[in-house]
Structure formats: C-alpha cells, structure tokens
Design an enzyme around this catalytic site. Sequence first.
Site, PDB file in Angstrom:
ATOM      1  N   SER A   1      57.880  -5.055 -10.413  1.00  0.00           N
ATOM      2  CA  SER A   1      58.354  -4.114  -9.390  1.00  0.00           C
ATOM      3  C   SER A   1      57.249  -3.825  -8.385  1.00  0.00           C
ATOM      4  CB  SER A   1      58.821  -2.811 -10.041  1.00  0.00           C
ATOM      5  OG  SER A   1      59.930  -3.038 -10.880  1.00  0.00           O
TER       6      SER A   1
ATOM      7  N   GLU B   1      53.677   0.271  -6.489  1.00  0.00           N
ATOM      8  CA  GLU B   1      53.449   0.156  -7.927  1.00  0.00           C
ATOM      9  C   GLU B   1      52.453  -0.964  -8.205  1.00  0.00           C
ATOM     10  OE1 GLU B   1      56.051  -0.675 -11.959  1.00  0.00           O
ATOM     11  OE2 GLU B   1      56.881   0.591 -10.385  1.00  0.00           O
TER      12      GLU B   1
ATOM     13  N   ARG C   1      54.079   6.119 -13.870  1.00  0.00           N
ATOM     14  CA  ARG C   1      53.303   4.976 -13.393  1.00  0.00           C
ATOM     15  C   ARG C   1      51.841   5.297 -13.090  1.00  0.00           C
ATOM     16  NH1 ARG C   1      57.117   2.881 -15.403  1.00  0.00           N
ATOM     17  NH2 ARG C   1      58.575   1.420 -14.439  1.00  0.00           N
TER      18      ARG C   1
END
Length: 309
Positions: A217, A299, A168
């Site tokens: 998310s 995130e 990520r």
Amino acid sequence: MSFDLPPVRGTLTENRPLNDLTWLRVGGPADWLFQPADVEDLQDFLAALDPSIPVFPMGVGSNLIVRDGGIRGVVIRMGRGFNGIEVEGTRVTAGVAALDAHVARKAAAAGVNLTFLRTIPGAIGGAVRMNAGCYGDYVADVFVSAKAVTRAGELVTLTTDDLNFAYRQTDLPEGWVLVEATFEGPAGDPAELEAHMATQLAKRDETQPTKDRTAGSTFRNPAGFSSTGKADDTHDLKAWKVIDDAGMRGATLGGAQMNRMHSNFLTNTGEATAADLEGLGELVRKKVYENSGIALQWEIKRVGEPVVD
C-alpha cells in the site's frame, strides 16, 4: 561521504547500490552497507561509530523507496543471523529478518494464531516498526516486547509503552536497530489456521497486484484503520477509494503507474526511477486533496537524496 569505520566481523561494502535490495527495484547507492554477523557485532559497531555518521536500518525493502541519489552514511541490513523463529507455548520470538509469512506459518504449525502476518509483505523488523496490520488485526494486538540496539550500542528491551503503537507508526528512536520481537497469539488448531491463511492468500491474489513490482500500500487509509474484510466494512475513507474518486487509477509518470487492479499500489512498470515513483505519488496526493480535501499520508517510506542536475 568519506569517513573511517570500526572493524566488524560481518560485511561492510562501500558505495553499495540499493536498487536490487528493494521491491520497487530503484535507488542509488549507500555510502556503506553493513551486514552484521550477530547482535554483538552490531553492538560493537554502533558503540565505536562516530555519532555524527547517520545510520539507517533497512529490512527487505518491501515498503521503501530509496531515492536515486542514494543514502549518505551507513545502511544496516540484517541477514541470516537475524531470521530465527522460536515458539514456546503461545509465544513466538522472531529475528527481525524473519519474513512475516514465515512467522505466520511456523506459528500456525505450532497452534498459534498470527495468521494476519501471512499476507503482509516484508520482515518482522518492518512489521513492528510500522505496526503492520490487515483484516483489522495489527502487530500491536499481539506484541509482547522487542529487543533493539541503541545508537550507542546498548541492547535494550522495549515494551508496548516504549513504542507507543499507532496506525502505521511507532516511536522507535532514530538510529535504534530492532533485532528481535516476541508476540503472543491466541491458540488455534493448526489445520484450521493453515486453511484460514490459504483463504486470505486467495483473497489477496484476487484483489491485489501480487505479480507486479510494487511496495504494498502506498498511502495510509485516511480513516486510520485497516480493512477488516467483513461485510459491514465501510470503504468511504479507504485510500484506493479517494484515489479513484480523484481519477488517478492507472495514472502514470515515466515508468511509474498507480496500478489498475488496485489504485493504492504504486507500481514500477519496468524502467521507473525513484523520482518517477515519488513524483507520481505526490501528484496523486495533490489531486486527491483538490478533489476531496483529504491529505493522503505516505505509507511507503522514502529515504535518501534525489539526483541533483
């Protein structure tokens, strides 16, 4: 913030509210919003812009909370001139404004397997920037190169080594603006790839609140990898699991809620402010840490300034 800006061929809008440009529908104004006409327009603008003026590249706002006080400086948002998709053999080149789902479908029609992109919200620029992934596949796995415009206005080519992909995240320098990316995927039968994407979509719709106002998310999985979707995939260190264990599924703050269908989806139930959403996220982090000792990492990207009372 008052400052002089260089002339452009695209569109410059002063004091532009950003709430309608994010999936969560929150956020104050940018001092200026710049929508470049093409790469050259972007290069000329950045080359002439005072280096002290901050710039923030913004995609389709699918993974973003803009705070209620807005963003100082110039927000750069790529539009129609940056959404082309070309396929040559098993290589796919897409502009940063091309939606991930469109890239997956066009690639599949040409017999190239980039199907994991089909269910990822947002556009290619964000997918590269965040090394997006699902079902155990990541952008890093298919990435060939990308082009970006530096803060000084130079057009450069970036390799895997330049971006240093991790879970990520990437090492894209501050203020650099991605303009296109090239991927290489495995060859596949178009009909089989289309059927696979249909299965992925059905599975996503069964398990995720796709009809609600979310930004995907909220937190990274503590284990450091995406769900593989396979039978032996462990759920011990999935973000939703540790949120559930801390009793925070369905938790609310103002108009914000941790979604009851999937507790790692921060949701605007209708009237949330950015402060509600970020505040609830921080409360979840606190409760998870108290319960398990795990420090969840955001995130969703949070940018801009809060409103000062």
